[in-house]
Design a protein around this motif. Structure first.
Motif, PDB file in Angstrom:
ATOM      1  N   SER A 122       0.859  -1.663   0.513  1.00 56.73           N
ATOM      2  CA  SER A 122       0.283  -0.128  -0.171  1.00 56.73           C
ATOM      3  C   SER A 122       1.500   1.313  -0.017  1.00 56.73           C
ATOM      4  O   SER A 122       0.897   2.341   0.580  1.00 56.73           O
ATOM      5  N   ARG A 123       2.400   0.874   0.177  1.00 55.34           N
ATOM      6  CA  ARG A 123       3.174   2.190  -0.393  1.00 55.34           C
ATOM      7  C   ARG A 123       3.727   2.318  -1.659  1.00 55.34           C
ATOM      8  O   ARG A 123       3.443   1.090  -2.558  1.00 55.34           O
ATOM      9  N   THR A 124       3.523   3.600  -2.397  1.00 54.06           N
ATOM     10  CA  THR A 124       4.152   4.469  -3.650  1.00 54.06           C
ATOM     11  C   THR A 124       5.364   4.313  -3.853  1.00 54.06           C
ATOM     12  O   THR A 124       5.839   5.177  -2.555  1.00 54.06           O
ATOM     13  N   TYR A 125       6.045   3.104  -4.947  1.00 57.57           N
ATOM     14  CA  TYR A 125       8.308   4.222  -4.640  1.00 57.57           C
ATOM     15  C   TYR A 125       8.081   4.252  -5.993  1.00 57.57           C
ATOM     16  O   TYR A 125       7.254   4.583  -7.198  1.00 57.57           O
ATOM     17  N   ARG A 126       9.421   5.245  -6.423  1.00 54.35           N
ATOM     18  CA  ARG A 126       9.621   5.938  -7.420  1.00 54.35           C
ATOM     19  C   ARG A 126      10.784   6.174  -7.378  1.00 54.35           C
ATOM     20  O   ARG A 126      11.278   6.753  -6.405  1.00 54.35           O
ATOM     21  N   VAL A 127      11.717   5.088  -8.021  1.00 54.91           N
ATOM     22  CA  VAL A 127      13.020   4.578  -7.769  1.00 54.91           C
ATOM     23  C   VAL A 127      13.335   4.565 -10.281  1.00 54.91           C
ATOM     24  O   VAL A 127      13.038   4.770 -10.623  1.00 54.91           O
ATOM     25  N   ASP A 138       7.537  -3.335 -10.663  1.00 53.76           N
ATOM     26  CA  ASP A 138       8.889  -2.917  -9.561  1.00 53.76           C
ATOM     27  C   ASP A 138      10.272  -3.598  -9.543  1.00 53.76           C
ATOM     28  O   ASP A 138      10.575  -4.388 -10.933  1.00 53.76           O
ATOM     29  N   ILE A 139      10.980  -2.834  -8.968  1.00 56.10           N
ATOM     30  CA  ILE A 139      12.706  -2.980  -9.669  1.00 56.10           C
ATOM     31  C   ILE A 139      12.588  -4.853  -9.324  1.00 56.10           C
ATOM     32  O   ILE A 139      13.789  -4.806 -10.025  1.00 56.10           O
ATOM     33  N   VAL A 140      12.661  -5.122  -8.146  1.00 59.71           N
ATOM     34  CA  VAL A 140      12.712  -7.022  -7.993  1.00 59.71           C
ATOM     35  C   VAL A 140      12.338  -6.969  -9.332  1.00 59.71           C
ATOM     36  O   VAL A 140      12.985  -8.366 -10.345  1.00 59.71           O
ATOM     37  N   PHE A 144      17.075   5.588  -2.075  1.00 56.14           N
ATOM     38  CA  PHE A 144      16.554   5.797  -0.694  1.00 56.14           C
ATOM     39  C   PHE A 144      15.681   7.218  -0.957  1.00 56.14           C
ATOM     40  O   PHE A 144      15.983   7.948   0.103  1.00 56.14           O
ATOM     41  N   GLY A 145      15.081   7.909  -1.781  1.00 60.11           N
ATOM     42  CA  GLY A 145      14.950   8.621  -1.219  1.00 60.11           C
ATOM     43  C   GLY A 145      13.823   9.416  -0.064  1.00 60.11           C
ATOM     44  O   GLY A 145      12.481   8.627  -0.026  1.00 60.11           O
ATOM     45  N   SER A 146      13.709  10.037   0.403  1.00 61.44           N
ATOM     46  CA  SER A 146      13.190  10.482   1.652  1.00 61.44           C
ATOM     47  C   SER A 146      11.762  10.745   0.526  1.00 61.44           C
ATOM     48  O   SER A 146      10.710  10.684   1.925  1.00 61.44           O
ATOM     49  N   ARG A 147      11.223  10.902   0.058  1.00 61.83           N
ATOM     50  CA  ARG A 147       9.500  11.683  -0.613  1.00 61.83           C
ATOM     51  C   ARG A 147       8.901   9.833  -1.996  1.00 61.83           C
ATOM     52  O   ARG A 147       8.286   9.290  -2.126  1.00 61.83           O
ATOM     53  N   SER A 148      10.314   9.205  -1.625  1.00 62.05           N
ATOM     54  CA  SER A 148       9.689   7.997  -2.807  1.00 62.05           C
ATOM     55  C   SER A 148      10.277   6.731  -2.214  1.00 62.05           C
ATOM     56  O   SER A 148       9.969   5.534  -3.410  1.00 62.05           O
ATOM     57  N   LEU A 191      18.365  -1.544   2.108  1.00 63.14           N
ATOM     58  CA  LEU A 191      18.882  -2.738   0.873  1.00 63.14           C
ATOM     59  C   LEU A 191      17.664  -3.647   1.325  1.00 63.14           C
ATOM     60  O   LEU A 191      17.108  -4.113   0.666  1.00 63.14           O
ATOM     61  N   ARG A 192      17.509  -3.708   2.695  1.00 64.55           N
ATOM     62  CA  ARG A 192      16.659  -4.998   3.351  1.00 64.55           C
ATOM     63  C   ARG A 192      15.417  -4.515   2.538  1.00 64.55           C
ATOM     64  O   ARG A 192      14.290  -5.322   2.234  1.00 64.55           O
ATOM     65  N   GLU A 193      14.960  -3.218   2.817  1.00 62.88           N
ATOM     66  CA  GLU A 193      13.176  -3.195   2.174  1.00 62.88           C
ATOM     67  C   GLU A 193      13.116  -3.380   1.476  1.00 62.88           C
ATOM     68  O   GLU A 193      12.321  -3.856   0.234  1.00 62.88           O
ATOM     69  N   ALA A 194      14.246  -3.174   0.138  1.00 62.69           N
ATOM     70  CA  ALA A 194      13.615  -2.569  -1.512  1.00 62.69           C
ATOM     71  C   ALA A 194      14.354  -3.867  -1.070  1.00 62.69           C
ATOM     72  O   ALA A 194      13.148  -4.006  -2.711  1.00 62.69           O
ATOM     73  N   PHE A 195      15.102  -5.284  -0.782  1.00 63.57           N
ATOM     74  CA  PHE A 195      14.781  -6.552  -1.485  1.00 63.57           C
ATOM     75  C   PHE A 195      15.275  -7.329  -0.028  1.00 63.57           C
ATOM     76  O   PHE A 195      16.200  -7.840   0.267  1.00 63.57           O
TER      77      PHE A 195
END
Length: 310
Positions: free
Chosen positions: A84-89, A125-127, A155-159, A164-168
């Motif tokens: 339920s959270r949006t990421y922008r990478v 998704d990056i994964v 790791f951006g504060s807004r997105s 790394l453990r959360e991202a992957f």
């Protein structure tokens, strides 16, 4: 020394000079002593057609124009949701040849338009992207762009993610070979985050005009082609990846906290004192790169041994 600037954009990307064609890139690279460039924006069909007509293959995954070597490179904007959270990478993709580029583009086109911008926005998704690219093109590799930028970065504060453990969750995929520090941070800032220790830190210009080529760059002890670069980064070979050329991070657009509309620029100490609220309009400040690094840091830079730095 062999100097490489591996993150550029073409005129098909937003806010990019029309002079960012191969002639302009090669001209300013010769003036600045840059030997190897990223081709920029290979996802855009018109730019890709231009590259295929102009670039001449001269080695293993390396091309030439105007006396300058090029690797096939693009940047994509991954916009996706998890829990339920949006990421922008923003992610850099490197490919060894045009056949691989066409396969990669066919895959990426399923997740967004490749014609709307040289840096396409993809609902991917990056994964999943890293896993699928391993199957589509085993030699391709990824580098995450300007990893601390507030709005579009790992790791951006807004997105971004809080580590790394959360991202992957299942570990960083094997085709991710490094992280780009961005103009608003430098290597010592990144050394404060220990989980980055096992990955090379690269610095590139992210140039949108030819005069900015080389404002950040990577210096190698020998000439590199696609596969040699891949090997150096994968092995984290300090004997061949010597150092990076750095922009002053304090002059980077996102180094400090602030609110552009109100003309407010603050050191993290000041923004914390204000509880992250703009003193002019009372809205939330954008937390910059320094603030974000300090939030995720788990040590001081003087705890890092010189041989552990790259």
């Amino acid at each position: 020394m062999f100097i490489a600037d591996l993150h550029l954009h073409s005129p098909y990307s937003r806010a990019t000079s029309k002079d960012m064609d191969l002639e302009g890139m090669a001209h300013w690279s010769r003036k600045k002593g840059i030997h190897l460039l990223g081709s920029a924006d290979f996802t855009h069909p018109d730019w890709l057609s231009y590259l295929e007509k102009r670039l001449r293959p001269v080695g293993l995954g390396v091309y030439e124009f105007g006396g300058i070597k090029f690797l096939l490179q693009c940047e994509v904007s991954n916009i996706f949701s998890r829990n339920s959270r949006t990421y922008r990478v923003h992610t850099l993709i490197f490919a060894p040849d045009f056949d691989s580029v066409h396969r990669i583009n066919e895959y990426l086109s399923r997740f967004g338009s490749l014609t709307s911008d040289g840096r396409p926005m993809l609902g991917l998704d990056i994964v999943k992207m890293s896993e699928d690219l391993t199957r589509i093109c085993p030699d391709a590799f990824l580098i995450f762009a300007h990893i601390w930028t507030p709005w579009y970065s790992l790791f951006g504060s807004r997105s971004g993610f809080d580590g790394l453990r959360e991202a992957f969750p299942d570990g960083v995929p094997e085709n991710i070979f490094g992280f780009e520090t961005g103009l608003s941070s430098d290597p010592p800032m990144n050394w404060m985050v220990s989980e980055l220790d096992n990955f090379p830190l690269l610095s590139n210009s992210d140039a949108h005009s030819p005069m900015n080529i080389g404002r950040e760059a990577n210096v190698f002890s020998e000439e590199v082609d696609f596969f040699r670069l891949r090997e150096i980064l994968k092995r984290r070979d300090r004997s061949r990846f010597r150092f990076t050329v750095e922009f002053f991070p304090e002059e980077g657009k996102y180094h400090y906290d602030g609110h552009r509309v109100c003309g407010v620029v603050l050191h993290p100490k000041e923004s914390r004192r204000l509880n992250g609220i703009c003193p002019v309009c009372s809205r939330p400040l954008t937390l910059g790169v320094l603030h974000r690094v300090l939030d995720l840091a788990d040590r001081e830079t003087d705890q890092i041994r010189e041989q552990d730095r790259i």
